[in-house]
Design a protein around this motif. Structure first.
Motif, mmCIF file in Angstrom:
data_model
loop_
_atom_site.group_PDB
_atom_site.id
_atom_site.type_symbol
_atom_site.label_atom_id
_atom_site.label_comp_id
_atom_site.label_asym_id
_atom_site.label_seq_id
_atom_site.Cartn_x
_atom_site.Cartn_y
_atom_site.Cartn_z
ATOM 1 N N LEU A 211 -18.561 -20.157 -43.414
ATOM 2 C CA LEU A 211 -19.003 -19.001 -44.210
ATOM 3 C C LEU A 211 -20.056 -19.387 -45.242
ATOM 4 C CD1 LEU A 211 -15.553 -17.308 -44.928
ATOM 5 C CD2 LEU A 211 -17.284 -16.569 -43.302
ATOM 6 N N GLU A 214 -20.993 -21.207 -50.866
ATOM 7 C CA GLU A 214 -20.748 -20.247 -51.942
ATOM 8 C C GLU A 214 -19.525 -19.385 -51.645
ATOM 9 O OE1 GLU A 214 -24.246 -18.003 -52.916
ATOM 10 O OE2 GLU A 214 -24.792 -19.454 -54.469
ATOM 11 N N SER A 215 -19.450 -18.886 -50.424
ATOM 12 C CA SER A 215 -18.303 -18.050 -50.070
ATOM 13 C C SER A 215 -16.997 -18.830 -50.168
ATOM 14 C CB SER A 215 -18.455 -17.496 -48.656
ATOM 15 O OG SER A 215 -19.505 -16.556 -48.627
ATOM 16 N N ARG A 217 -16.348 -21.284 -52.242
ATOM 17 C CA ARG A 217 -16.012 -21.367 -53.670
ATOM 18 C C ARG A 217 -15.483 -20.036 -54.185
ATOM 19 N NH1 ARG A 217 -20.374 -24.959 -54.127
ATOM 20 N NH2 ARG A 217 -21.802 -23.224 -54.394
ATOM 21 N N HIS A 218 -16.106 -18.930 -53.739
ATOM 22 C CA HIS A 218 -15.642 -17.612 -54.182
ATOM 23 C C HIS A 218 -14.173 -17.397 -53.833
ATOM 24 C CE1 HIS A 218 -20.028 -15.975 -54.092
ATOM 25 N NE2 HIS A 218 -19.749 -16.641 -55.197
ATOM 26 N N LEU B 72 -11.931 -23.043 -59.997
ATOM 27 C CA LEU B 72 -12.317 -22.247 -58.830
ATOM 28 C C LEU B 72 -11.176 -21.331 -58.406
ATOM 29 C CD1 LEU B 72 -14.110 -24.753 -56.411
ATOM 30 C CD2 LEU B 72 -15.136 -22.782 -57.555
ATOM 31 N N ARG B 79 -11.343 -12.484 -59.350
ATOM 32 C CA ARG B 79 -12.434 -11.656 -58.846
ATOM 33 C C ARG B 79 -12.772 -11.955 -57.378
ATOM 34 N NH1 ARG B 79 -14.334 -15.500 -57.130
ATOM 35 N NH2 ARG B 79 -15.547 -17.133 -58.128
ATOM 36 N N ARG B 86 -25.683 -11.844 -45.237
ATOM 37 C CA ARG B 86 -24.901 -12.883 -44.577
ATOM 38 C C ARG B 86 -25.444 -13.088 -43.163
ATOM 39 N NH1 ARG B 86 -22.226 -16.469 -45.341
ATOM 40 N NH2 ARG B 86 -20.830 -15.518 -46.850
#
Lengths: 324, 204
Positions: A211, A214-215, A217-218, B72, B79, B86
């Motif tokens: 993914l 960044e995804s 980590r999100h 993290l 959130r 993407r």
């Protein structure tokens, strides 16, 4: 899905039996020895089949499986379809580790210590490539560079200090299963089983890497941590293979692509199928290498390329898309 | 208490200051839209709130806690983020992508979100074959199945047809009514943002 798994396992079994019957030495009544492992156990024929050929066949299956899994980890953890242990520098790093250890008289080939040094070399080289690369393309170009430097170091060291116990330059560059003994298997088997089990365990986190960092980590996961764990498993598997049979070309690149074509991109499935395909290709290649022009042995790396490459090309053409 | 507090934030990308000394607050149960021309720092601000980039000065607080001190994992519990553009490159099915990295309670919400976003008909299709709008809805769904306090969405309505826009807006309104805090980046006219509680125009 299960049908595919069974057919692959059956193919591996079938070719193992065929491989037992083939070899440089003429064995009469070969099938009676194969299908009755306890028949006439003290005879030369029995020894050729069960002491020489069988361990080598087992090694081919194990090492092919490891390379298949290593390829899945290399491609998945770097998000790059061209990554494989040879390109990332992993294999060359392992070779440097073993050769340095042997030349410095710290370890002998086939020992646990050699595997350990190989793993350290493999891990350091992989991390070096990865930390220098700033993009997917750079990962490949820098990896090729790191591999070239490390391979050259091994070659130069062995040319300057020629020692049979450190093996030959061609062993480290092209690989060979000729020196496998039952003792090699004793060291290899647990290392490989452990590596495969961990690869299976971390496979879902590698799915996540697709993914994008960044995804990942999100979602609360550290992509670098996932990657480091994958690299450690990768280094362990490659250490086990390289320290026992040298660097075998192409298999780790081809097997995951073929597996992806068969079962899709999920890494748990890939770990299993890529292992099976790697085992199958290496088994066939090694049998051909010893049975085609006896008593000479053909270089195994050339045969894995000759076998794996056309299958890979066909797979990618039929899949229509490299990422399939 | 504001769910998102942006306190005197300056963001620098390269050697360009894209946001300088910006402050804003977003309350629970509200939808805030950030609008403005390209390059005015909208995405940078959302990236900073998402923890992707660091601020040069100032502070961002989420649910009364300084973002800089959150791990993290803690951020992820607070959130959910929907990113733009993407590009999927492995042929996972949409269902497989939705399930990645999600815990059991998030997975349990998958059927509901599929229904809300009208995705059920392509859930078994490879994500590499999806249209831009369909792929973006997969991303939105990935965020919506997570039970968060805050939802950050970068251009959720871009490349959606009018029917899908309505569905997505309905979803966001439902979340607001549940007390969630929603922040979107929008590239549309302010006039079309009547469903938002707060519109922040440019960040200067």
């Amino acid at each position: 899905m299960i049908k595919r798994a069974i057919s692959l396992a059956a193919l591996v079994l079938f070719f193992s039996v065929v491989a037992l019957s083939l070899g440089a030495a003429e064995v009469s009544h070969v099938w009676s020895y194969i299908f009755n492992p306890f028949h006439d156990a003290s005879s030369t024929s029995h020894q050729i089949i069960w002491q020489i050929r069988a361990p080598r066949i087992a090694a081919a299956i194990l090492i092919g499986a490891c390379l298949g899994i290593a390829g899945v980890l290399a491609q998945g953890s770097t998000n790059n379809p061209l990554a494989d242990p040879a390109i990332l520098g992993t294999s060359a790093g392992a070779a440097v580790g073993v050769v340095a250890g042997v030349l410095l008289n710290i370890v002998t080939i086939g020992s646990v210590g050699a595997v350990l040094l190989a793993a350290i070399g493999a891990l350091l080289a992989t991390l070096l490539t990865f930390s220098l690369a700033r993009s997917a393309l750079q990962l490949i170009t820098i990896g090729i560079g790191v591999s070239a430097i490390l391979t050259a170091l091994v070659g130069l060291a062995l040319s300057m200090i020629s020692r049979p116990d450190a093996r030959s330059v061609s062993f480290w560059s092209f690989g060979s299963l000729a020196l496998v003994t039952p003792k090699t298997l004793v060291v290899l088997l647990p290392v490989m089983a452990l590596g495969a089990a961990f690869a299976w365990k971390i496979a879902p986190t590698i799915d996540l890497l697709s993914l994008g960092d960044e995804s990942v980590r999100h979602m609360g996961f550290d992509p670098q941590r996932i990657r480091r764990r994958a690299f450690i498993v990768l280094a362990t598997l490659i250490a086990a293979t390289v320290s026992s049979v040298g660097s075998i070309a192409f298999l780790a690149l081809a097997a995951p692509h073929i597996a992806r074509y068969l079962v899709g991109p999920q890494n748990r499935k890939l770990v299993f199928y890529s292992a099976a395909i790697g085992a199958l290709i290496l088994l066939i290649a090694d049998t051909a290498s010893r049975a085609l022009v006896p008593p000479n042995e053909l270089p195994i790396g050339l045969l894995t390329s000759l076998l794996g490459a056309p299958i890979l090309i066909l797979t990618l053409k039929r899949g229509g898309d490299i990422w399939r | 208490m504001a769910m998102i507090s942006i306190k005197d934030v300056t963001i620098v990308r390269g050697n360009r200051t894209v946001i300088s000394n910006f402050s804003a607050e977003m309350e629970p149960g509200t939808i805030t839209a950030i609008v403005g021309p390209n390059g005015c720092g909208k995405s940078s601000l959302v990236a900073a709130i998402a923890g992707d980039i660091e601020v040069a000065s100032g502070e961002i607080w989420l649910a009364g806690r300084n973002l800089a001190h959150l791990t993290l994992h803690e951020q992820a519990e607070l959130r959910s983020v929907v990113m733009q553009n993407r590009n999927y490159w492995l042929s996972y099915s949409a269902a497989e992508v939705l399930a990645m990295g999600q815990d059991a309670s998030s997975r349990a919400r998958i059927p509901l979100v599929l229904e809300q976003l009208n995705m059920a008909h392509y859930i078994d299709q490879s994500v590499t074959t999806l249209s831009g709008g369909e792929a973006q809805r997969v991303e939105i769904a990935r965020a919506l199945i997570q039970d968060s306090q805050i939802y950050l969405l970068d251009e959720p309505l871009a490349s959606q047809d009018s029917q899908s826009k309505v569905r997505i807006i309905d979803c966001l309104k439902q979340l607001r009514d549940q007390g969630k805090t929603i922040l979107i980046i929008a590239h549309i006219d302010k006039g079309a943002l009547g469903w938002c509680d707060q519109v922040i125009d440019t960040l200067s």
